[in-house]
Scaffold this motif. Structure first.
Motif, mmCIF file in Angstrom:
data_model
loop_
_atom_site.group_PDB
_atom_site.id
_atom_site.type_symbol
_atom_site.label_atom_id
_atom_site.label_comp_id
_atom_site.label_asym_id
_atom_site.label_seq_id
_atom_site.Cartn_x
_atom_site.Cartn_y
_atom_site.Cartn_z
ATOM 1 N N ILE A 6 -10.751 51.048 36.853
ATOM 2 C CA ILE A 6 -10.932 50.020 37.864
ATOM 3 C C ILE A 6 -11.240 50.716 39.187
ATOM 4 O O ILE A 6 -10.496 51.579 39.637
ATOM 5 N N GLU A 7 -12.345 50.320 39.794
ATOM 6 C CA GLU A 7 -12.756 50.903 41.068
ATOM 7 C C GLU A 7 -12.523 49.878 42.166
ATOM 8 O O GLU A 7 -13.023 48.759 42.107
ATOM 9 N N LEU A 8 -11.734 50.255 43.165
ATOM 10 C CA LEU A 8 -11.444 49.373 44.293
ATOM 11 C C LEU A 8 -12.067 49.931 45.559
ATOM 12 O O LEU A 8 -11.990 51.126 45.820
ATOM 13 N N LEU A 9 -12.649 49.048 46.346
ATOM 14 C CA LEU A 9 -13.145 49.433 47.654
ATOM 15 C C LEU A 9 -11.975 49.321 48.625
ATOM 16 O O LEU A 9 -11.298 48.296 48.662
ATOM 17 N N VAL A 10 -11.701 50.373 49.365
ATOM 18 C CA VAL A 10 -10.605 50.392 50.327
ATOM 19 C C VAL A 10 -11.207 50.591 51.709
ATOM 20 O O VAL A 10 -11.960 51.541 51.935
ATOM 21 N N ASP A 11 -10.870 49.704 52.639
ATOM 22 C CA ASP A 11 -11.378 49.789 54.002
ATOM 23 C C ASP A 11 -10.890 51.091 54.637
ATOM 24 O O ASP A 11 -9.689 51.347 54.708
ATOM 25 N N LEU A 13 -10.871 51.952 57.672
ATOM 26 C CA LEU A 13 -10.230 51.798 58.976
ATOM 27 C C LEU A 13 -8.756 51.430 58.869
ATOM 28 O O LEU A 13 -7.916 51.985 59.557
ATOM 29 N N ASP A 14 -8.445 50.466 58.004
ATOM 30 C CA ASP A 14 -7.055 50.013 57.950
ATOM 31 C C ASP A 14 -6.394 50.101 56.579
ATOM 32 O O ASP A 14 -5.241 49.730 56.425
ATOM 33 N N GLY A 15 -7.115 50.580 55.573
ATOM 34 C CA GLY A 15 -6.524 50.798 54.254
ATOM 35 C C GLY A 15 -6.370 49.558 53.397
ATOM 36 O O GLY A 15 -5.812 49.626 52.304
ATOM 37 N N THR A 16 -6.878 48.412 53.857
ATOM 38 C CA THR A 16 -6.775 47.202 53.051
ATOM 39 C C THR A 16 -7.805 47.208 51.933
ATOM 40 O O THR A 16 -8.819 47.895 52.001
ATOM 41 N N VAL A 17 -7.527 46.429 50.895
ATOM 42 C CA VAL A 17 -8.453 46.274 49.773
ATOM 43 C C VAL A 17 -9.060 44.873 49.885
ATOM 44 O O VAL A 17 -8.366 43.884 49.639
ATOM 45 N N PRO A 18 -10.327 44.777 50.286
ATOM 46 C CA PRO A 18 -10.960 43.462 50.410
ATOM 47 C C PRO A 18 -11.112 42.799 49.036
ATOM 48 O O PRO A 18 -11.153 43.470 48.006
ATOM 49 N N GLU A 19 -11.197 41.482 49.044
ATOM 50 C CA GLU A 19 -11.469 40.738 47.823
ATOM 51 C C GLU A 19 -12.842 41.153 47.286
ATOM 52 O O GLU A 19 -13.706 41.574 48.063
ATOM 53 N N PRO A 20 -13.058 41.035 45.991
ATOM 54 C CA PRO A 20 -14.376 41.378 45.437
ATOM 55 C C PRO A 20 -15.497 40.641 46.165
ATOM 56 O O PRO A 20 -15.406 39.444 46.420
ATOM 57 N N GLY A 21 -16.525 41.370 46.561
ATOM 58 C CA GLY A 21 -17.664 40.802 47.277
ATOM 59 C C GLY A 21 -17.456 40.703 48.781
ATOM 60 O O GLY A 21 -18.360 40.294 49.503
ATOM 61 N N GLU A 22 -16.280 41.077 49.277
ATOM 62 C CA GLU A 22 -15.975 40.958 50.698
ATOM 63 C C GLU A 22 -16.034 42.293 51.439
ATOM 64 O O GLU A 22 -15.669 42.362 52.598
ATOM 65 N N GLY A 23 -16.443 43.347 50.803
ATOM 66 C CA GLY A 23 -16.527 44.645 51.456
ATOM 67 C C GLY A 23 -17.859 45.299 51.162
ATOM 68 O O GLY A 23 -18.624 44.838 50.323
ATOM 69 N N THR A 24 -18.111 46.398 51.862
ATOM 70 C CA THR A 24 -19.386 47.089 51.682
ATOM 71 C C THR A 24 -19.251 48.554 52.082
ATOM 72 O O THR A 24 -18.341 48.920 52.824
ATOM 73 N N THR A 25 -20.158 49.357 51.605
ATOM 74 C CA THR A 25 -20.262 50.743 52.043
ATOM 75 C C THR A 25 -21.365 50.795 53.087
ATOM 76 O O THR A 25 -22.479 50.335 52.848
ATOM 77 N N VAL A 26 -21.033 51.330 54.261
ATOM 78 C CA VAL A 26 -21.985 51.388 55.373
ATOM 79 C C VAL A 26 -22.405 52.838 55.574
ATOM 80 O O VAL A 26 -21.559 53.722 55.674
ATOM 81 N N THR A 27 -23.702 53.063 55.626
ATOM 82 C CA THR A 27 -24.248 54.387 55.888
ATOM 83 C C THR A 27 -24.891 54.361 57.275
ATOM 84 O O THR A 27 -25.642 53.447 57.592
#
Length: 53
Positions: A6-11, A13-27
């Motif tokens: 299971i791969e989780l996106l972790v913010d 900046l603050d370490g939170t785990v956004p709901e699926p589809g609510e986060g992104t990787t910014v370059t």
């Protein structure tokens, strides 16, 4: 036996785990270096607003 990964996106900046589809990787680039960070959608929008084209 099976394995489930299971791969989780972790913010970053603050370490939170956004709901699926609510986060992104910014370059982005700064001072001739390229950075990649994972952000919630709200933090990503704040970054886009703070960095003019």
């Amino acid at each position: 036996m099976s394995r489930k990964t299971i791969e989780l996106l972790v913010d970053d900046l603050d370490g939170t785990v956004p709901e699926p589809g609510e986060g992104t990787t910014v370059t982005f680039g700064l001072d001739k270096r390229i950075y990649e960070i994972d952000l919630s959608s709200s933090h990503a929008q704040k970054l886009h607003d703070a960095l003019p084209p």
